[in-house]
Design a protein around this motif. Structure first.
Motif, PDB file in Angstrom:
ATOM      1  N   UNK A 161     -20.730  -6.920  37.593  1.00  0.00           N
ATOM      2  CA  UNK A 161     -20.931  -6.897  39.046  1.00  0.00           C
ATOM      3  C   UNK A 161     -20.081  -7.979  39.714  1.00  0.00           C
ATOM      4  N   UNK A 162     -20.101  -9.173  39.141  1.00  0.00           N
ATOM      5  CA  UNK A 162     -19.335 -10.282  39.709  1.00  0.00           C
ATOM      6  C   UNK A 162     -17.834 -10.007  39.645  1.00  0.00           C
ATOM      7  N   UNK A 163     -17.402  -9.361  38.571  1.00  0.00           N
ATOM      8  CA  UNK A 163     -15.976  -9.065  38.385  1.00  0.00           C
ATOM      9  C   UNK A 163     -15.504  -7.962  39.331  1.00  0.00           C
ATOM     10  N   UNK A 164     -16.342  -6.962  39.547  1.00  0.00           N
ATOM     11  CA  UNK A 164     -15.941  -5.808  40.351  1.00  0.00           C
ATOM     12  C   UNK A 164     -16.236  -5.968  41.837  1.00  0.00           C
ATOM     13  N   UNK A 165     -17.104  -6.909  42.191  1.00  0.00           N
ATOM     14  CA  UNK A 165     -17.523  -7.055  43.578  1.00  0.00           C
ATOM     15  C   UNK A 165     -16.377  -7.431  44.505  1.00  0.00           C
ATOM     16  N   UNK A 166     -16.270  -6.705  45.612  1.00  0.00           N
ATOM     17  CA  UNK A 166     -15.224  -6.972  46.590  1.00  0.00           C
ATOM     18  C   UNK A 166     -15.859  -7.182  47.966  1.00  0.00           C
ATOM     19  N   UNK A 190     -31.214 -11.909  40.072  1.00  0.00           N
ATOM     20  CA  UNK A 190     -30.786 -12.305  41.410  1.00  0.00           C
ATOM     21  C   UNK A 190     -30.242 -13.732  41.401  1.00  0.00           C
ATOM     22  N   UNK A 191     -30.951 -14.637  40.736  1.00  0.00           N
ATOM     23  CA  UNK A 191     -30.526 -16.044  40.705  1.00  0.00           C
ATOM     24  C   UNK A 191     -29.134 -16.184  40.088  1.00  0.00           C
ATOM     25  N   UNK A 192     -28.914 -15.517  38.955  1.00  0.00           N
ATOM     26  CA  UNK A 192     -27.621 -15.627  38.274  1.00  0.00           C
ATOM     27  C   UNK A 192     -26.508 -15.011  39.111  1.00  0.00           C
ATOM     28  N   UNK A 193     -26.806 -13.857  39.726  1.00  0.00           N
ATOM     29  CA  UNK A 193     -25.790 -13.220  40.554  1.00  0.00           C
ATOM     30  C   UNK A 193     -25.410 -14.077  41.750  1.00  0.00           C
ATOM     31  N   UNK A 194     -26.409 -14.690  42.384  1.00  0.00           N
ATOM     32  CA  UNK A 194     -26.123 -15.503  43.561  1.00  0.00           C
ATOM     33  C   UNK A 194     -25.388 -16.788  43.213  1.00  0.00           C
ATOM     34  N   UNK A 195     -25.408 -17.166  41.951  1.00  0.00           N
ATOM     35  CA  UNK A 195     -24.587 -18.282  41.487  1.00  0.00           C
ATOM     36  C   UNK A 195     -23.123 -17.871  41.331  1.00  0.00           C
ATOM     37  N   UNK A 196     -22.898 -16.566  41.189  1.00  0.00           N
ATOM     38  CA  UNK A 196     -21.547 -16.066  40.911  1.00  0.00           C
ATOM     39  C   UNK A 196     -20.861 -15.455  42.129  1.00  0.00           C
ATOM     40  N   UNK A 197     -21.643 -14.908  43.061  1.00  0.00           N
ATOM     41  CA  UNK A 197     -21.058 -14.251  44.229  1.00  0.00           C
ATOM     42  C   UNK A 197     -21.786 -14.704  45.497  1.00  0.00           C
ATOM     43  N   UNK A 198     -21.090 -14.591  46.627  1.00  0.00           N
ATOM     44  CA  UNK A 198     -21.684 -14.899  47.927  1.00  0.00           C
ATOM     45  C   UNK A 198     -21.964 -13.585  48.642  1.00  0.00           C
ATOM     46  N   UNK A 199     -23.182 -13.411  49.121  1.00  0.00           N
ATOM     47  CA  UNK A 199     -23.565 -12.184  49.821  1.00  0.00           C
ATOM     48  C   UNK A 199     -24.196 -12.532  51.165  1.00  0.00           C
ATOM     49  N   UNK A 200     -24.274 -11.528  52.031  1.00  0.00           N
ATOM     50  CA  UNK A 200     -24.871 -11.716  53.364  1.00  0.00           C
ATOM     51  C   UNK A 200     -26.371 -11.953  53.251  1.00  0.00           C
ATOM     52  N   UNK A 201     -27.002 -11.229  52.327  1.00  0.00           N
ATOM     53  CA  UNK A 201     -28.449 -11.339  52.118  1.00  0.00           C
ATOM     54  C   UNK A 201     -28.777 -10.671  50.798  1.00  0.00           C
ATOM     55  N   UNK A 202     -30.006 -10.872  50.335  1.00  0.00           N
ATOM     56  CA  UNK A 202     -30.451 -10.200  49.117  1.00  0.00           C
ATOM     57  C   UNK A 202     -31.951  -9.955  49.215  1.00  0.00           C
ATOM     58  N   UNK A 203     -32.411  -8.935  48.502  1.00  0.00           N
ATOM     59  CA  UNK A 203     -33.848  -8.691  48.427  1.00  0.00           C
ATOM     60  C   UNK A 203     -34.190  -7.992  47.126  1.00  0.00           C
ATOM     61  N   UNK A 204     -35.461  -8.086  46.758  1.00  0.00           N
ATOM     62  CA  UNK A 204     -35.980  -7.472  45.540  1.00  0.00           C
ATOM     63  C   UNK A 204     -37.183  -6.614  45.913  1.00  0.00           C
ATOM     64  N   UNK A 205     -37.249  -5.412  45.365  1.00  0.00           N
ATOM     65  CA  UNK A 205     -38.405  -4.543  45.568  1.00  0.00           C
ATOM     66  C   UNK A 205     -38.861  -3.986  44.221  1.00  0.00           C
ATOM     67  N   UNK A 206     -40.112  -3.583  44.176  1.00  0.00           N
ATOM     68  CA  UNK A 206     -40.648  -2.903  43.002  1.00  0.00           C
ATOM     69  C   UNK A 206     -40.334  -1.418  43.131  1.00  0.00           C
ATOM     70  N   UNK A 207     -40.049  -0.761  42.016  1.00  0.00           N
ATOM     71  CA  UNK A 207     -39.717   0.664  42.080  1.00  0.00           C
ATOM     72  C   UNK A 207     -40.902   1.493  42.557  1.00  0.00           C
ATOM     73  N   UNK A 208     -40.603   2.488  43.362  1.00  0.00           N
ATOM     74  CA  UNK A 208     -41.608   3.480  43.755  1.00  0.00           C
ATOM     75  C   UNK A 208     -41.698   4.527  42.643  1.00  0.00           C
ATOM     76  N   UNK A 209     -42.307   5.678  42.946  1.00  0.00           N
ATOM     77  CA  UNK A 209     -42.645   6.625  41.901  1.00  0.00           C
ATOM     78  C   UNK A 209     -41.481   7.208  41.121  1.00  0.00           C
ATOM     79  N   UNK A 210     -40.519   7.822  41.826  1.00  0.00           N
ATOM     80  CA  UNK A 210     -39.414   8.484  41.129  1.00  0.00           C
ATOM     81  C   UNK A 210     -38.571   7.472  40.359  1.00  0.00           C
ATOM     82  N   UNK A 211     -38.279   6.343  40.981  1.00  0.00           N
ATOM     83  CA  UNK A 211     -37.505   5.313  40.280  1.00  0.00           C
ATOM     84  C   UNK A 211     -38.270   4.774  39.082  1.00  0.00           C
ATOM     85  N   UNK A 212     -39.589   4.652  39.211  1.00  0.00           N
ATOM     86  CA  UNK A 212     -40.409   4.214  38.081  1.00  0.00           C
ATOM     87  C   UNK A 212     -40.332   5.222  36.946  1.00  0.00           C
TER      88      UNK A 212
END
Length: 280
Positions: free
Chosen positions: A219-224, A246-268
């Motif tokens: 992700x860090x390598x491909x992110x543009x 999230x912590x490791x990624x934010x150490x490697x790339x700069x983003x506008x914002x980030x969030x984490x959610x739990x999967x709903x039914x289909x994704x689960x």
């Protein structure tokens, strides 16, 4: 509001999105041992995971009908946007598009309706919904919003690492991907989406920790232009794992914002216990 955004239930809405009054959900459903479970606010992830673990059968999913999408297109809003699972993974897009055509046949062209094929799933859909809202709040007209969001979809990338791929494989979502006979060796594939919205293998590693590290590096390598993007992570019953990614990624790339959610039914259903999905 002169517009609304319909997201099928594979896309997890954040608390703020649910409270905004902008979004509606088109619920898919799951079947486990003959029992139908609707992917809506009544979904119980822990109970569902227990049911799947105890069942000898692979769970199945069903998309919303065109008639259901037609119902969701109703209302006083002048502009309606729908966001669906990748058309390569589900019938939800075709159902939403047929519902749109039937609605126009029945009611005429007084309302503007557009269906976005996310070419993704889960928080990929969530981010598309947020992009639509951003365009509307910026005062873009319908055509500008559609064009801008389609460009955004082109730039979006989905990555995931799952504890196992059983449900995806048994339900035919891994067409062309080799079967992993190395499960006894704890080999975890790093997966991603293609530009067409199918699933591909990006790499593999022994053990979940190494696989997640490989995914983060990719992700860090491909992110543009990541400083202008939102990082979204969904997890299936593993919040600490998601926070660490999230912590490791934010150490490697700069983003506008980030969030984490739990999967709903289909994704689960497809991610299974312990799965992590990242979209940027």
């Amino acid at each position: 509001m002169n517009y609304k955004i319909i997201v099928d239930s594979c896309g997890e809405l954040t608390y703020k999105m649910k409270k905004s009054g902008v979004y509606e959900t088109a619920s898919l459903s799951m079947e486990v041992d003959g029992d139908i479970i609707v992917d809506d606010e009544t979904f119980d992830q822990a109970d569902f995971l227990r049911r799947v673990a105890a069942s000898p059968e692979c769970p199945k999913s069903s998309c919303p009908s065109p008639e259901r999408y037609m119902e969701l297109y109703e209302g006083s809003e002048e502009r309606v946007y729908a966001v669906t699972l990748s058309s390569e993974l589900s019938g939800s897009y075709n159902s939403a598009e047929l519902g749109r055509k039937l609605w126009i046949e029945e009611h005429g062209s007084g309302k503007q309706i557009y269906v976005f094929n996310s070419r993704s799933a889960s928080v990929g859909e969530t981010l598309i919904g947020l992009k639509i809202q951003e365009c509307e709040e910026a005062g873009m007209d319908f055509e500008q919003t559609v064009s801008t969001v389609e460009e955004y979809i082109e730039s979006q990338h989905t990555y995931f690492v799952l504890e196992n791929l059983d449900t995806l494989r048994k339900n035919g979502r891994l067409t062309g991907i080799k079967s992993f006979v190395a499960s006894a060796l704890n080999i975890k594939p790093v997966m991603g989406s293609t530009p067409e919205g199918t699933i591909c293998q990006l790499g593999q590693a022994r053990g979940m920790k190494k696989a997640l590290a490989k995914m983060v590096d990719q992700i860090a390598r491909e992110g543009k232009a990541t400083k202008d993007k939102i990082l979204a992570i969904s997890h299936c019953n593993c919040p600490e794992r998601a926070r660490e990614v999230e912590r490791i990624l934010l150490d490697k790339i700069h983003v506008k914002a980030s969030f984490i959610v739990d999967t709903a039914g289909i994704s689960t259903m497809y991610a299974n216990d312990g799965g992590i999905i990242v979209v940027l």
